[in-house]
Design a protein around this motif. Structure first.
Motif, PDB file in Angstrom:
ATOM      1  N   GLY A  68     -46.594 -48.364 108.761  1.00  0.00           N
ATOM      2  CA  GLY A  68     -45.898 -47.102 109.020  1.00  0.00           C
ATOM      3  C   GLY A  68     -46.033 -46.696 110.468  1.00  0.00           C
ATOM      4  N   ALA A  69     -46.724 -45.580 110.731  1.00  0.00           N
ATOM      5  CA  ALA A  69     -46.826 -45.057 112.096  1.00  0.00           C
ATOM      6  C   ALA A  69     -47.970 -45.687 112.887  1.00  0.00           C
ATOM      7  N   THR A  70     -48.753 -46.544 112.246  1.00  0.00           N
ATOM      8  CA  THR A  70     -49.905 -47.146 112.914  1.00  0.00           C
ATOM      9  C   THR A  70     -49.726 -48.657 113.053  1.00  0.00           C
ATOM     10  N   ALA A  71     -49.974 -49.165 114.258  1.00  0.00           N
ATOM     11  CA  ALA A  71     -49.992 -50.614 114.459  1.00  0.00           C
ATOM     12  C   ALA A  71     -51.444 -51.036 114.654  1.00  0.00           C
ATOM     13  N   VAL A  72     -51.812 -52.173 114.071  1.00  0.00           N
ATOM     14  CA  VAL A  72     -53.152 -52.715 114.291  1.00  0.00           C
ATOM     15  C   VAL A  72     -53.002 -54.037 115.044  1.00  0.00           C
ATOM     16  N   VAL A  73     -53.633 -54.095 116.227  1.00  0.00           N
ATOM     17  CA  VAL A  73     -53.532 -55.273 117.096  1.00  0.00           C
ATOM     18  C   VAL A  73     -54.822 -56.073 117.004  1.00  0.00           C
ATOM     19  N   GLN A  74     -54.673 -57.392 116.892  1.00  0.00           N
ATOM     20  CA  GLN A  74     -55.842 -58.260 116.802  1.00  0.00           C
ATOM     21  C   GLN A  74     -55.692 -59.407 117.803  1.00  0.00           C
ATOM     22  N   ALA A  75     -56.677 -59.538 118.711  1.00  0.00           N
ATOM     23  CA  ALA A  75     -56.649 -60.639 119.675  1.00  0.00           C
ATOM     24  C   ALA A  75     -57.537 -61.763 119.167  1.00  0.00           C
ATOM     25  N   HIS A  76     -57.005 -62.976 119.169  1.00  0.00           N
ATOM     26  CA  HIS A  76     -57.796 -64.149 118.800  1.00  0.00           C
ATOM     27  C   HIS A  76     -58.149 -64.959 120.042  1.00  0.00           C
ATOM     28  N   SER A  77     -57.734 -64.481 121.206  1.00  0.00           N
ATOM     29  CA  SER A  77     -58.076 -65.180 122.450  1.00  0.00           C
ATOM     30  C   SER A  77     -58.394 -64.133 123.510  1.00  0.00           C
ATOM     31  N   VAL A  78     -59.215 -64.545 124.479  1.00  0.00           N
ATOM     32  CA  VAL A  78     -59.583 -63.620 125.551  1.00  0.00           C
ATOM     33  C   VAL A  78     -58.331 -63.247 126.352  1.00  0.00           C
ATOM     34  N   GLY A  79     -57.412 -64.212 126.503  1.00  0.00           N
ATOM     35  CA  GLY A  79     -56.175 -63.930 127.236  1.00  0.00           C
ATOM     36  C   GLY A  79     -55.434 -62.747 126.646  1.00  0.00           C
ATOM     37  N   MET A  80     -55.332 -62.690 125.332  1.00  0.00           N
ATOM     38  CA  MET A  80     -54.637 -61.569 124.698  1.00  0.00           C
ATOM     39  C   MET A  80     -55.444 -60.281 124.857  1.00  0.00           C
TER      40      MET A  80
END
Ligand code: SAH
Length: 408
Positions: free
Chosen positions: A126-138
């Motif tokens: 909905g109004a919330t995005a959850v971001v997940q980095a699997h690399s240091v670059g991201m």
């Protein structure tokens, strides 16, 4: 920018858009004169060239056997609006696929290599995005990514970052691995406990703070819908239920009874909350906190039988070395489940271990069936859904597989 030159003929897979450069393919690393370290730093942008000095692309440097994960092919630098354009392209694809609807506010916006952004996952609730980095670059680009998500997806007003468990464990990273990146709305940490989103018309509580992954297993959406089609009048067991996604669909599909089992009491509390919200006063659902093998063995010995069982265990093999044991685990648990199915019943069985391929998983289930002596036929072969696309040049992106079995 640091330049990575490949050994002769090592450019072939990159010319076919495979996004990884293995360390063994590298002939030479050339640092800029003012590079602060004697070697490339994990997460920095590097330019990849063929042995004949042809520019192949730019990507993130990593420590390990995958040395570079390419972000863009055929260019020596990231285009100016790179993040905006990539994220907008992924959003357009989800729109075209019909995933963004009033009755469906949960979907995966970015699925790593499948969306040409290796190392990045973005899930929308909905109004919330959850971001997940699997690399240091991201991780380095997390703020630009969050801004591009908010600029692209008009419904999203807050972006939470959750990379505690996914960033390389020992990697030195600057800044927090978890916390809010953008918080424009009233959504706050406290509200994570009260936050609801909708999947195919069913409301589910999303707890990105304490939940597993980004808070919910979006990848089973289409397979849950298939369970709904088969559930009518059946006694259903949802083993490894987590937040109870499959249970909700089975209940809506008019199952006779649904038992949800998970080893985690927190998961069981979530299932009960979700069931109460969608089916107030429901009397045919039971949630039990128990170990899968213990539950199946005990119930089986007591003569308990089901018409439909769902087995969706956590990844039994997290690494290649663990595959043999994982296959034994899949065989054991599937044999137990098959034993507990009434004649004419159905088993939905899954593996989300990327290291276990389709054939190996099918063989494990075959061995389980053979062990029970039951006649078993395959009705469906399932996989990850359309918002978890697989880059055809990167078949390693395929991880979720499932079989639907008819057990006589
Ligand atoms: N089917 C779920 C996702 C399952 S994730 C969905 O649709 O959302 C795997 C779940 O297995 C986790 O919730 C975890 O708590 C549970 N689990 C792990 N080991 C277990 C065990 N030995 N017995 C029972 N549940 C277990």
């Amino acid at each position: 920018m640091t330049t990575i030159q490949l050994k002769p003929r090592k450019e072939e897979s990159i010319l076919r858009f495979h996004p990884w450069v293995f360390s063994g393919a590298i002939a030479r690393v050339t640092l800029d004169a003012d590079h602060p370290e004697p070697a490339p730093v994990e997460g920095e942008l590097v330019r990849v060239m063929s042995s004949e000095h042809k520019v192949l692309g730019v990507g993130h440097w990593q420590v390990g056997s995958i040395a570079v994960r390419l972000l863009a092919f055929g260019v020596g630098e990231l285009p100016e609006l790179f993040w905006q354009e990539r994220i907008a392209a992924a959003y357009r694809m989800r729109q075209r696929l019909g995933l963004l609807r009033e009755d469906n506010t949960i979907y995966r916006l970015i699925h790593g290599e499948g969306d040409s952004l290796p190392g990045l996952v973005v899930d929308i609730y909905g109004a919330t995005a959850v971001v997940q980095a699997h690399s240091v670059g991201m991780h380095v680009y997390r703020r630009q990514i969050a801004q591009a998500v908010v600029d692209t997806v008009s419904e999203v007003t807050a972006v939470y970052y959750k990379s505690d468990d996914t960033l390389p464990f020992k990697a030195p990273v600057e800044g927090d691995r978890t916390g809010w990146l953008i918080q424009q709305s009233a959504v706050s940490n406290q509200q994570s406990e009260e936050y609801w989103a909708t999947e195919n018309g069913l409301e589910v509580r999303i707890d990105w703070l304490r939940g597993q992954k980004t808070g919910f297993f979006i990848d089973q959406r289409e397979n849950r819908a298939l369970v709904e089609r088969y559930a009518r009048g059946k006694d259903v067991l949802n083993m490894f239920c987590y937040t109870g996604g499959f249970s909700l669909y089975a209940l809506r599909g008019e199952a006779r009874t649904v038992d949800s089992v998970d080893v985690s009491q927190k998961a069981i509390d979530l299932v009960n909350t979700n069931v109460a919200r969608n089916f107030p006063g429901c009397t045919n659902h039971r949630a039990v906190a128990a170990d899968a093998f213990d539950y199946l063995s005990a119930q089986c010995a007591e003569g308990r039988r089901y018409d439909l069982i769902i087995l969706d265990p956590p990844a039994f093999a997290k690494h290649r070395d663990a595959v043999k044991n994982a296959l034994r685990g899949y065989q054991r648990i599937n044999a137990k489940a098959i034993e507990m199915i009434r004649p004419g019943g159905i088993l939905f069985t899954f593996s989300c271990s990327q290291a276990v391929d389709k054939e190996a998983f099918r063989l494990a289930v075959f061995s389980a069936a053979a062990q029970t002596g039951r006649k078993v036929r395959i009705l469906h072969q399932l996989h990850q859904p359309q918002d978890h696309p697989i880059n055809i040049y990167h078949p390693e992106g395929e991880y979720l597989k499932g079989l639907v079995l008819y057990v006589e």
